[in-house]
Design an enzyme around this catalytic site. Structure first.
Site, PDB file in Angstrom:
ATOM      1  N   TRP A   1       0.736  -1.333  -0.075  1.00 24.22           N
ATOM      2  CA  TRP A   1      -0.035  -0.018  -0.056  1.00 24.22           C
ATOM      3  C   TRP A   1       0.709   1.406   0.017  1.00 24.22           C
ATOM      4  O   TRP A   1       0.201   2.166  -0.210  1.00 24.22           O
ATOM      5  CB  TRP A   1      -1.014   0.122   1.148  1.00 24.22           C
ATOM      6  CG  TRP A   1      -0.360  -0.430   2.505  1.00 24.22           C
ATOM      7  CD1 TRP A   1      -0.595  -1.798   2.974  1.00 24.22           C
ATOM      8  CD2 TRP A   1       0.581   0.281   3.370  1.00 24.22           C
ATOM      9  NE1 TRP A   1       0.246  -1.824   4.287  1.00 24.22           N
ATOM     10  CE2 TRP A   1       0.922  -0.799   4.680  1.00 24.22           C
ATOM     11  CE3 TRP A   1       0.879   1.444   3.468  1.00 24.22           C
ATOM     12  CZ2 TRP A   1       1.629  -0.494   5.714  1.00 24.22           C
ATOM     13  CZ3 TRP A   1       1.998   1.584   4.642  1.00 24.22           C
ATOM     14  CH2 TRP A   1       2.177   0.829   5.494  1.00 24.22           C
TER      15      TRP A   1
ATOM     16  N   GLY B   1       6.471  -6.195  -0.035  1.00 27.66           N
ATOM     17  CA  GLY B   1       5.745  -6.139   1.433  1.00 27.66           C
ATOM     18  C   GLY B   1       6.618  -6.573   2.586  1.00 27.66           C
ATOM     19  O   GLY B   1       7.919  -6.566   2.349  1.00 27.66           O
ATOM     20  N   GLY B   2       5.870  -6.924   3.764  1.00 30.25           N
ATOM     21  CA  GLY B   2       6.550  -7.166   5.064  1.00 30.25           C
ATOM     22  C   GLY B   2       7.464  -8.562   5.018  1.00 30.25           C
ATOM     23  O   GLY B   2       7.220  -9.424   3.765  1.00 30.25           O
TER      24      GLY B   2
ATOM     25  N   GLU C   1      11.774  -3.533  12.068  1.00 27.04           N
ATOM     26  CA  GLU C   1      11.392  -2.664  11.074  1.00 27.04           C
ATOM     27  C   GLU C   1      10.007  -1.710  11.703  1.00 27.04           C
ATOM     28  O   GLU C   1       8.887  -2.793  11.969  1.00 27.04           O
ATOM     29  CB  GLU C   1      10.791  -3.441   9.918  1.00 27.04           C
ATOM     30  CG  GLU C   1      10.563  -1.977   8.795  1.00 27.04           C
ATOM     31  CD  GLU C   1      10.141  -2.770   7.222  1.00 27.04           C
ATOM     32  OE1 GLU C   1       9.479  -3.862   7.224  1.00 27.04           O
ATOM     33  OE2 GLU C   1      10.700  -2.142   6.422  1.00 27.04           O
TER      34      GLU C   1
ATOM     35  N   GLU D   1      10.687  -8.075  -2.111  1.00 26.06           N
ATOM     36  CA  GLU D   1      11.318  -7.078  -1.783  1.00 26.06           C
ATOM     37  C   GLU D   1      10.597  -6.736  -0.492  1.00 26.06           C
ATOM     38  O   GLU D   1       9.525  -6.404  -0.430  1.00 26.06           O
ATOM     39  CB  GLU D   1      11.110  -5.856  -2.885  1.00 26.06           C
ATOM     40  CG  GLU D   1      11.898  -4.821  -2.706  1.00 26.06           C
ATOM     41  CD  GLU D   1      11.523  -3.575  -1.541  1.00 26.06           C
ATOM     42  OE1 GLU D   1      11.803  -3.743  -0.411  1.00 26.06           O
ATOM     43  OE2 GLU D   1      10.756  -2.941  -2.061  1.00 26.06           O
ATOM     44  N   LEU D   2      11.354  -7.050   0.557  1.00 27.60           N
ATOM     45  CA  LEU D   2      10.881  -7.043   1.762  1.00 27.60           C
ATOM     46  C   LEU D   2      11.309  -5.848   2.885  1.00 27.60           C
ATOM     47  O   LEU D   2      11.262  -6.260   4.071  1.00 27.60           O
ATOM     48  CB  LEU D   2      11.398  -8.258   2.372  1.00 27.60           C
ATOM     49  CG  LEU D   2      10.906  -9.625   1.398  1.00 27.60           C
ATOM     50  CD1 LEU D   2      11.283 -11.277   2.029  1.00 27.60           C
ATOM     51  CD2 LEU D   2       9.410  -9.786   1.119  1.00 27.60           C
TER      52      LEU D   2
ATOM     53  N   CYS E   1      10.089   1.207   2.401  1.00 29.12           N
ATOM     54  CA  CYS E   1      11.048   0.102   2.808  1.00 29.12           C
ATOM     55  C   CYS E   1      12.337   0.648   2.876  1.00 29.12           C
ATOM     56  O   CYS E   1      13.230  -0.124   3.690  1.00 29.12           O
ATOM     57  CB  CYS E   1      10.954  -1.046   1.565  1.00 29.12           C
ATOM     58  SG  CYS E   1      11.128  -0.045   0.054  1.00 29.12           S
TER      59      CYS E   1
ATOM     60  N   LYS F   1      -2.418  -8.475  -7.705  1.00 29.84           N
ATOM     61  CA  LYS F   1      -3.229  -8.318  -6.749  1.00 29.84           C
ATOM     62  C   LYS F   1      -2.665  -7.243  -5.974  1.00 29.84           C
ATOM     63  O   LYS F   1      -1.708  -7.356  -5.402  1.00 29.84           O
ATOM     64  CB  LYS F   1      -3.239  -9.440  -5.817  1.00 29.84           C
ATOM     65  CG  LYS F   1      -4.325  -9.283  -4.828  1.00 29.84           C
ATOM     66  CD  LYS F   1      -3.680 -10.051  -3.459  1.00 29.84           C
ATOM     67  CE  LYS F   1      -3.514  -9.291  -2.421  1.00 29.84           C
ATOM     68  NZ  LYS F   1      -4.104  -8.048  -1.776  1.00 29.84           N
TER      69      LYS F   1
HETATM   70  P1  NDP Z   1       1.777  -7.083   3.771  1.00 23.64           P
HETATM   71  O1  NDP Z   1       3.122  -7.620   3.620  1.00 23.64           O
HETATM   72  O2  NDP Z   1       0.924  -8.108   4.526  1.00 23.64           O
HETATM   73  O3  NDP Z   1       1.109  -7.076   2.255  1.00 23.64           O
HETATM   74  C1  NDP Z   1       1.933  -6.984   0.890  1.00 23.64           C
HETATM   75  C2  NDP Z   1       1.056  -7.659  -0.057  1.00 23.64           C
HETATM   76  O4  NDP Z   1       0.772  -9.143   0.126  1.00 23.64           O
HETATM   77  C3  NDP Z   1      -0.443  -6.874  -0.094  1.00 23.64           C
HETATM   78  O5  NDP Z   1      -0.795  -7.208  -1.300  1.00 23.64           O
HETATM   79  C4  NDP Z   1      -1.430  -8.163   0.883  1.00 23.64           C
HETATM   80  O6  NDP Z   1      -2.556  -8.118   0.584  1.00 23.64           O
HETATM   81  C5  NDP Z   1      -0.495  -9.422   0.418  1.00 23.64           C
HETATM   82  N1  NDP Z   1      -0.603 -10.502   1.196  1.00 23.64           N
HETATM   83  C6  NDP Z   1      -0.979 -10.600   2.626  1.00 23.64           C
HETATM   84  N2  NDP Z   1      -0.853 -11.602   3.067  1.00 23.64           N
HETATM   85  C7  NDP Z   1      -0.894 -12.472   2.130  1.00 23.64           C
HETATM   86  C8  NDP Z   1      -0.759 -13.898   1.858  1.00 23.64           C
HETATM   87  N3  NDP Z   1      -0.850 -14.720   2.917  1.00 23.64           N
HETATM   88  N4  NDP Z   1      -0.769 -14.565   0.647  1.00 23.64           N
HETATM   89  C9  NDP Z   1      -0.349 -13.710  -0.320  1.00 23.64           C
HETATM   90  N5  NDP Z   1      -0.472 -12.261  -0.534  1.00 23.64           N
HETATM   91  C10 NDP Z   1      -0.506 -11.726   0.692  1.00 23.64           C
HETATM   92  O7  NDP Z   1       2.177  -5.830   4.329  1.00 23.64           O
HETATM   93  P2  NDP Z   1       1.028  -5.263   5.393  1.00 23.64           P
HETATM   94  O8  NDP Z   1       0.283  -4.337   4.932  1.00 23.64           O
HETATM   95  O9  NDP Z   1       0.443  -6.133   6.544  1.00 23.64           O
HETATM   96  O10 NDP Z   1       2.264  -4.231   6.229  1.00 23.64           O
HETATM   97  C11 NDP Z   1       3.163  -5.182   7.478  1.00 23.64           C
HETATM   98  C12 NDP Z   1       4.143  -4.677   7.486  1.00 23.64           C
HETATM   99  O11 NDP Z   1       4.976  -5.113   6.185  1.00 23.64           O
HETATM  100  C13 NDP Z   1       4.560  -3.451   7.456  1.00 23.64           C
HETATM  101  O12 NDP Z   1       4.319  -2.960   8.972  1.00 23.64           O
HETATM  102  C14 NDP Z   1       5.952  -3.047   7.154  1.00 23.64           C
HETATM  103  O13 NDP Z   1       6.686  -3.261   8.041  1.00 23.64           O
HETATM  104  C15 NDP Z   1       5.785  -4.112   5.940  1.00 23.64           C
HETATM  105  N6  NDP Z   1       5.860  -3.568   4.592  1.00 23.64           N
HETATM  106  C16 NDP Z   1       6.775  -3.280   3.803  1.00 23.64           C
HETATM  107  C17 NDP Z   1       6.602  -2.906   2.654  1.00 23.64           C
HETATM  108  C18 NDP Z   1       7.907  -2.786   1.746  1.00 23.64           C
HETATM  109  O14 NDP Z   1       7.862  -1.663   0.678  1.00 23.64           O
HETATM  110  N7  NDP Z   1       8.906  -3.773   1.775  1.00 23.64           N
HETATM  111  C19 NDP Z   1       5.355  -2.379   2.178  1.00 23.64           C
HETATM  112  C20 NDP Z   1       4.361  -2.423   3.001  1.00 23.64           C
HETATM  113  C21 NDP Z   1       4.479  -3.203   4.150  1.00 23.64           C
HETATM  114  P3  NDP Z   1      -3.648  -7.360   1.553  1.00 23.64           P
HETATM  115  O15 NDP Z   1      -3.041  -6.201   1.516  1.00 23.64           O
HETATM  116  O16 NDP Z   1      -4.910  -8.057   1.188  1.00 23.64           O
HETATM  117  O17 NDP Z   1      -3.276  -8.067   2.915  1.00 23.64           O
END
Ligand code: NDP
Length: 488
Positions: A150, A227-228, A381, A249-250, A283, A174
């Site tokens: 997001w 994502g996370g 983080e 990319e985490l 990130c 997605k």
């Molecule tokens: P997530 O890692 O959960 O979300 C990233 C994406 O993965 C979203 O599209 C999410 O969908 C999807 N996703 C979530 N669960 C699954 C699953 N089981 N299987 C497949 N796809 C999945 O990020 P969060 O929004 O929960 O944020 C949590 C933490 O992640 C943050 O506090 C931050 O530390 C980190 N983060 C890092 C980012 C980066 O740029 N590296 C970006 C965002 C977060 P959905 O939105 O529907 O859950």
């Protein structure tokens, strides 16, 4: 409230279940858009459409024609950048100025990779065996699942879509449940640009309901995820079951290292931009400021003086510098880390509280000093506007503290010594080092993590290789018959 539709096989569709969920505006915490809540049935339709497109018109198109479509798409985004930026700012609460900057820059990814599409070449290998001609082909993988977060919804999607499409793959994308609107508006532009139906499909909904069936679908060849790291690990495990290609990319816990020979104004500015821009929700946030002990106190005073001036408020207003946190769970997580840091004995020198007078999900820009490298606030983080200042003695000490992390995404180095500017980046275990600057990215330069910050590279020429596989072709040109019982 506008209701949006997904993109499957070139058609705008609701979820098979007919269900929707609300997307919230982080500035008001009120719903402002209705998003289809897809499930496995929608994923199956989207993957089937992507698979059919991969085997059909898209595969037959010349690479030059494919590149031209990507470049047309770039021009369409550029023409619509202002509208898309406002949508992103409303949906994720990041500054309109930041989202405008991103939207104006995103077209470059499609221009650059559109240009690369017809420069994907194999090699002729002067093989060691007589009478044989051997060459390689670089071929697309098939259907790529792009899963995006997001914080920079369209930018991080562009980092995946542009190289994946240039390489000849098709996509099921997605977006995050918290920021799907811009993706669904962008959907209009794929057809206009000339992408055949099914080349790009967008399914919206929740990670468990959409992400998991997508990753585990047998016809998905690759998963490109941002994502996370916890979610990333789970995604990697699911992808491993199908032996799929992945890029991950985490995020990180990046160190912004300030040496005593740094230009102090530039370094203070760089440390502030590294952590408070985008409300710390990037990130690459420079969430650890490593400051040489000899300048520590002076530096901290100057840092506090600048950070104090940061103006919180409505992200759509031009004068705002720090907006809300994007989601309620994230807001709670940031406050929890602030309380953990206080409990660990770090000194809270700025902020440290919710800023409820600004809106429901605001957190004050927060600076902790007296942070020891083994405290949780220095290791985990936060993904919010929270900076840990850690003193160091010399170069070896700085490198040791910086590398003492499970992450390895990025680092900043502030110095006026040319020797140090070359020496220190070599010693840092991270994918990107910025010297006397911070938070710079480009479509031309590879980006990605060491260690738990991820696998693979996005942007630059390295990125396209992630979306290709190599085929080796052997042709006998000797015209002779070989011994069938001995390896040739
Ligand atoms: P997530 O890692 O959960 O979300 C990233 C994406 O993965 C979203 O599209 C999410 O969908 C999807 N996703 C979530 N669960 C699954 C699953 N089981 N299987 C497949 N796809 C999945 O990020 P969060 O929004 O929960 O944020 C949590 C933490 O992640 C943050 O506090 C931050 O530390 C980190 N983060 C890092 C980012 C980066 O740029 N590296 C970006 C965002 C977060 P959905 O939105 O529907 O859950």
């Amino acid at each position: 409230m506008n209701k949006y539709q997904m993109l499957i096989g070139g058609a705008r569709v609701d979820a098979a279940s007919g269900e929707c969920f609300e997307s919230l505006n982080p500035f008001t915490a009120k719903p402002w858009a209705l998003i289809p809540r897809a499930g496995a049935e929608d994923v199956n339709r989207a993957v089937a459409a992507a698979r059919a497109a991969f085997q059909g018109e898209w595969r037959k198109m010349t690479a030059t024609a494919r590149g031209a479509i990507l470049r047309r798409f770039a021009d369409l985004i550029a023409a619509d950048a202002a509208r898309l930026a406002e949508i992103e700012s409303t949906d994720n609460g990041k500054l309109l100025a930041e989202m405008r900057g991103q939207l104006n820059y995103i077209p470059q990814w499609f221009h650059y990779f559109g240009g690369l599409a017809d420069k994907i070449e194999g090699r002729v290998i002067p093989i060691d065996k007589p009478g044989v001609f051997n060459y390689t082909r670089q071929e697309p993988l098939g259907v790529v699942a792009a899963i995006t977060p997001w914080n920079s919804p369209l930018l991080l999607a562009a980092w995946k879509l542009a190289p994946a499409l240039a390489a000849g793959n098709t996509i099921v994308w997605k977006p995050s449940e918290h920021s799907s609107v811009s993706a669904l508006v962008l959907a209009e532009l794929f057809e206009k640009a000339g992408f055949p139906p099914g080349v790009v499909n967008i399914v919206t909904g929740f990670g468990g309901e959409v992400g998991e069936p997508l990753i585990t679908h047998p016809d998905v060849a690759m998963v490109a995820f941002t994502g996370g790291d916890g979610t990333g690990q789970h995604v990697y495990e699911l992808a491993a079951r199908g032996i799929k290609h992945v890029t991950l990319e985490l995020g990180g816990k990046s160190a912004n290292i300030v040496f005593d020979d740094a230009d102090m104004d530039a370094a203070v500015n760089g440390v502030v931009s590294g952590i408070f821009a985008a409300t710390g929700q990037t990130c690459i946030a420079g969430s650890r400021a490593l400051v040489q002990r000899s300048i520590h106190d002076v530096f901290v005073e100057r840092l506090l003086a600048l950070a104090k001036t940061a103006k919180m408020g409505n992200p759509l207003e031009a004068t705002t510098q720090v907006g809300p946190v994007t989601t309620h769970p994230q807001y709670q997580k940031v406050l929890e880390y602030i309380s953990i840091a206080k409990g660990e004995g770090a000194a809270c020198r700025l902020g440290g509280r919710a800023a409820t007078e600004q809106g429901p999900w605001f957190v004050e820009p927060t600076i902790f000093t007296g942070v020891a490298p083994d405290m949780r606030i220095a290791r985990e983080e936060v993904f919010g506007p929270v900076l840990s200042v850690i003193p160091f003695d010399d170069e070896d000490d700085a490198v040791r503290i910086a590398n003492n992390s499970i992450y390895g995404l990025a680092a900043g180095v502030w110095t006026q010594s040319i020797q140090r500017a070359i020496r220190v980046p070599e010693r840092l275990e991270v994918g990107t080092v910025w010297v006397n600057t911070y938070r710079a990215v480009s479509y031309m330069s590879p980006f990605g993590g060491y260690k738990r910050s991820g696998i693979g590279r996005e942007s630059g020429q390295d990125a396209i290789g992630e979306y290709l596989q190599t085929k080796s072709v052997w042709i006998d040109v000797s015209g002779t018959t070989r011994n069938p019982f001995v390896m040739g």
